[in-house]
Design a protein around this motif. Sequence first.
Motif, PDB file in Angstrom:
ATOM      1  N   LEU A   1      76.828  30.150  38.350  1.00 25.15           N
ATOM      2  CA  LEU A   1      77.192  31.016  37.247  1.00 25.15           C
ATOM      3  C   LEU A   1      78.486  30.535  36.612  1.00 25.15           C
ATOM      4  CD1 LEU A   1      76.759  33.661  35.640  1.00 25.15           C
ATOM      5  CD2 LEU A   1      78.158  34.782  37.376  1.00 25.15           C
ATOM      6  N   ALA A   2      78.481  30.388  35.306  1.00 24.96           N
ATOM      7  CA  ALA A   2      79.676  29.907  34.618  1.00 24.96           C
ATOM      8  C   ALA A   2      80.276  31.010  33.734  1.00 24.96           C
ATOM      9  CB  ALA A   2      79.347  28.677  33.772  1.00 24.96           C
ATOM     10  N   THR A   3      79.480  31.609  32.872  1.00 24.48           N
ATOM     11  CA  THR A   3      79.985  32.607  31.943  1.00 24.48           C
ATOM     12  C   THR A   3      78.910  33.633  31.643  1.00 24.48           C
ATOM     13  OG1 THR A   3      81.444  31.020  30.852  1.00 24.48           O
ATOM     14  CG2 THR A   3      80.905  32.981  29.603  1.00 24.48           C
ATOM     15  N   VAL A   4      79.285  34.895  31.605  1.00 24.95           N
ATOM     16  CA  VAL A   4      78.409  35.945  31.098  1.00 24.95           C
ATOM     17  C   VAL A   4      78.900  36.268  29.689  1.00 24.95           C
ATOM     18  CG1 VAL A   4      77.645  38.335  31.366  1.00 24.95           C
ATOM     19  CG2 VAL A   4      77.999  36.896  33.385  1.00 24.95           C
ATOM     20  N   SER A   5      77.996  36.215  28.714  1.00 27.09           N
ATOM     21  CA  SER A   5      78.347  36.504  27.325  1.00 27.09           C
ATOM     22  C   SER A   5      77.704  37.809  26.880  1.00 27.09           C
ATOM     23  CB  SER A   5      77.869  35.377  26.396  1.00 27.09           C
ATOM     24  OG  SER A   5      78.519  34.172  26.698  1.00 27.09           O
ATOM     25  N   PHE A   6      78.537  38.758  26.464  1.00 32.02           N
ATOM     26  CA  PHE A   6      78.067  40.000  25.873  1.00 32.02           C
ATOM     27  C   PHE A   6      78.417  39.963  24.395  1.00 32.02           C
ATOM     28  CE2 PHE A   6      78.761  42.709  29.966  1.00 32.02           C
ATOM     29  CZ  PHE A   6      77.637  42.156  30.534  1.00 32.02           C
ATOM     30  N   TYR A   7      77.674  40.693  23.595  1.00 30.59           N
ATOM     31  CA  TYR A   7      77.928  40.759  22.159  1.00 30.59           C
ATOM     32  C   TYR A   7      78.269  42.186  21.778  1.00 30.59           C
ATOM     33  CZ  TYR A   7      76.040  36.096  22.101  1.00 30.59           C
ATOM     34  OH  TYR A   7      75.849  34.767  22.335  1.00 30.59           O
ATOM     35  N   ALA A   8      79.139  42.330  20.780  1.00 31.80           N
ATOM     36  CA  ALA A   8      79.546  43.656  20.309  1.00 31.80           C
ATOM     37  C   ALA A   8      79.884  43.579  18.823  1.00 31.80           C
ATOM     38  CB  ALA A   8      80.768  44.145  21.088  1.00 31.80           C
ATOM     39  N   THR A   9      79.553  44.634  18.094  1.00 30.18           N
ATOM     40  CA  THR A   9      79.921  44.672  16.682  1.00 30.18           C
ATOM     41  C   THR A   9      81.396  44.998  16.521  1.00 30.18           C
ATOM     42  OG1 THR A   9      79.177  46.970  16.537  1.00 30.18           O
ATOM     43  CG2 THR A   9      77.603  45.263  15.860  1.00 30.18           C
ATOM     44  N   ASP A  10      82.009  45.595  17.528  1.00 31.85           N
ATOM     45  CA  ASP A  10      83.442  45.898  17.518  1.00 31.85           C
ATOM     46  C   ASP A  10      84.055  45.286  18.779  1.00 31.85           C
ATOM     47  OD1 ASP A  10      86.025  46.970  17.664  1.00 31.85           O
ATOM     48  OD2 ASP A  10      85.388  48.942  16.936  1.00 31.85           O
ATOM     49  N   VAL A  11      84.475  44.033  18.674  1.00 32.64           N
ATOM     50  CA  VAL A  11      84.986  43.293  19.835  1.00 32.64           C
ATOM     51  C   VAL A  11      86.245  43.954  20.394  1.00 32.64           C
ATOM     52  CG1 VAL A  11      85.897  41.071  20.649  1.00 32.64           C
ATOM     53  CG2 VAL A  11      83.941  41.130  19.090  1.00 32.64           C
ATOM     54  N   LYS A  12      87.101  44.454  19.526  1.00 33.80           N
ATOM     55  CA  LYS A  12      88.343  45.080  19.992  1.00 33.80           C
ATOM     56  C   LYS A  12      88.039  46.318  20.846  1.00 33.80           C
ATOM     57  CE  LYS A  12      92.899  46.355  18.307  1.00 33.80           C
ATOM     58  NZ  LYS A  12      93.751  46.516  17.116  1.00 33.80           N
ATOM     59  N   ALA A  13      87.113  47.150  20.395  1.00 30.31           N
ATOM     60  CA  ALA A  13      86.736  48.342  21.171  1.00 30.31           C
ATOM     61  C   ALA A  13      86.079  47.937  22.488  1.00 30.31           C
ATOM     62  CB  ALA A  13      85.808  49.232  20.364  1.00 30.31           C
ATOM     63  N   ALA A  14      85.231  46.899  22.450  1.00 23.41           N
ATOM     64  CA  ALA A  14      84.584  46.424  23.676  1.00 23.41           C
ATOM     65  C   ALA A  14      85.623  45.872  24.648  1.00 23.41           C
ATOM     66  CB  ALA A  14      83.534  45.368  23.341  1.00 23.41           C
ATOM     67  N   ARG A  15      86.589  45.118  24.110  1.00 23.38           N
ATOM     68  CA  ARG A  15      87.660  44.585  24.959  1.00 23.38           C
ATOM     69  C   ARG A  15      88.397  45.733  25.645  1.00 23.38           C
ATOM     70  NH1 ARG A  15      92.485  42.656  21.766  1.00 23.38           N
ATOM     71  NH2 ARG A  15      92.621  44.912  21.597  1.00 23.38           N
ATOM     72  N   ASP A  16      88.744  46.742  24.888  1.00 27.61           N
ATOM     73  CA  ASP A  16      89.476  47.877  25.450  1.00 27.61           C
ATOM     74  C   ASP A  16      88.668  48.563  26.557  1.00 27.61           C
ATOM     75  OD1 ASP A  16      91.434  47.236  23.601  1.00 27.61           O
ATOM     76  OD2 ASP A  16      90.990  48.946  22.274  1.00 27.61           O
ATOM     77  N   TRP A  17      87.374  48.725  26.327  1.00 32.39           N
ATOM     78  CA  TRP A  17      86.510  49.374  27.305  1.00 32.39           C
ATOM     79  C   TRP A  17      86.441  48.551  28.589  1.00 32.39           C
ATOM     80  CZ3 TRP A  17      82.024  48.852  30.132  1.00 32.39           C
ATOM     81  CH2 TRP A  17      81.444  50.036  30.599  1.00 32.39           C
ATOM     82  N   TYR A  18      86.261  47.229  28.460  1.00 29.81           N
ATOM     83  CA  TYR A  18      86.184  46.377  29.650  1.00 29.81           C
ATOM     84  C   TYR A  18      87.533  46.244  30.351  1.00 29.81           C
ATOM     85  CZ  TYR A  18      81.310  45.331  29.361  1.00 29.81           C
ATOM     86  OH  TYR A  18      79.946  45.455  29.394  1.00 29.81           O
ATOM     87  N   GLU A  19      88.627  46.297  29.603  1.00 28.39           N
ATOM     88  CA  GLU A  19      89.946  46.319  30.261  1.00 28.39           C
ATOM     89  C   GLU A  19      90.061  47.546  31.145  1.00 28.39           C
ATOM     90  OE1 GLU A  19      92.755  43.729  27.206  1.00 28.39           O
ATOM     91  OE2 GLU A  19      92.867  45.917  27.126  1.00 28.39           O
ATOM     92  N   GLU A  20      89.576  48.660  30.648  1.00 26.62           N
ATOM     93  CA  GLU A  20      89.606  49.897  31.436  1.00 26.62           C
ATOM     94  C   GLU A  20      88.694  49.770  32.652  1.00 26.62           C
ATOM     95  OE1 GLU A  20      90.570  53.726  32.655  1.00 26.62           O
ATOM     96  OE2 GLU A  20      91.522  52.534  31.087  1.00 26.62           O
ATOM     97  N   LEU A  21      87.496  49.295  32.450  1.00 24.95           N
ATOM     98  CA  LEU A  21      86.534  49.164  33.536  1.00 24.95           C
ATOM     99  C   LEU A  21      87.016  48.207  34.621  1.00 24.95           C
ATOM    100  CD1 LEU A  21      83.630  49.675  34.683  1.00 24.95           C
ATOM    101  CD2 LEU A  21      82.955  47.620  33.413  1.00 24.95           C
ATOM    102  N   LEU A  22      87.506  47.040  34.221  1.00 28.15           N
ATOM    103  CA  LEU A  22      87.891  45.994  35.171  1.00 28.15           C
ATOM    104  C   LEU A  22      89.300  46.164  35.734  1.00 28.15           C
ATOM    105  CD1 LEU A  22      86.438  42.955  33.194  1.00 28.15           C
ATOM    106  CD2 LEU A  22      85.424  44.075  35.208  1.00 28.15           C
ATOM    107  N   GLY A  23      90.120  46.946  35.034  1.00 33.15           N
ATOM    108  CA  GLY A  23      91.494  47.141  35.479  1.00 33.15           C
ATOM    109  C   GLY A  23      92.384  45.943  35.206  1.00 33.15           C
ATOM    110  N   ILE A  24      91.984  45.077  34.289  1.00 36.86           N
ATOM    111  CA  ILE A  24      92.769  43.907  33.894  1.00 36.86           C
ATOM    112  C   ILE A  24      92.684  43.744  32.381  1.00 36.86           C
ATOM    113  CG2 ILE A  24      92.470  42.670  36.079  1.00 36.86           C
ATOM    114  CD1 ILE A  24      90.307  40.964  34.668  1.00 36.86           C
ATOM    115  N   GLU A  25      93.623  42.986  31.837  1.00 42.31           N
ATOM    116  CA  GLU A  25      93.589  42.697  30.410  1.00 42.31           C
ATOM    117  C   GLU A  25      92.847  41.394  30.165  1.00 42.31           C
ATOM    118  OE1 GLU A  25      97.527  42.650  28.790  1.00 42.31           O
ATOM    119  OE2 GLU A  25      97.893  44.752  29.297  1.00 42.31           O
ATOM    120  N   ALA A  26      92.225  41.305  28.992  1.00 42.48           N
ATOM    121  CA  ALA A  26      91.630  40.039  28.581  1.00 42.48           C
ATOM    122  C   ALA A  26      92.756  39.017  28.480  1.00 42.48           C
ATOM    123  CB  ALA A  26      90.923  40.195  27.237  1.00 42.48           C
TER     124      ALA A  26
END
Length: 139
Positions: A5-30
């Motif tokens: 496994l090298a990279t998982v790619s997700f797509y979003a129409t609002d990358v900033k909102a998706a980034r914020d959501w995943y930062e919350e979920l993962l507990g780390i910043e992009a």
Amino acid sequence: MLRGLATVSFYATDVKAARDWYEELLGIEAYYAVPSAEAPAYVEFRFGDFQCELGIIDAKYAGHQVGGAPAGAIIHWHVDDLEATLARMVELGATVNEGIVERGNNTGFRTASLVDPFGNLIGIMNNPHYLQILQELQG
């Protein structure tokens, strides 16, 4: 042929909102954003035991239709020879979803995706990060 496994790619129409959501979920910043953190078209996280990559890409760059229904991710497997692997998979009956694309200004990251004969999206890539981690593990 598939190295890991090298990279998982997700797509979003609002990358900033998706980034914020995943930062919350993962507990780390992009750790990476292009073209900027304020208006990203792509963000990336590294996490887990092997520092796996999760990339969130603006949906307008997707090589497949995004939206309207739940969709899966394209899982990219590191391969040593992208062209040969792409050709072999086509030979075995896969169809090209997105041809070879250079990612990141000559950094060595290159991707392609295919659809297997059963309708599944498969990503393959050259990934210098994967090779670096492997080398470190081998000492």
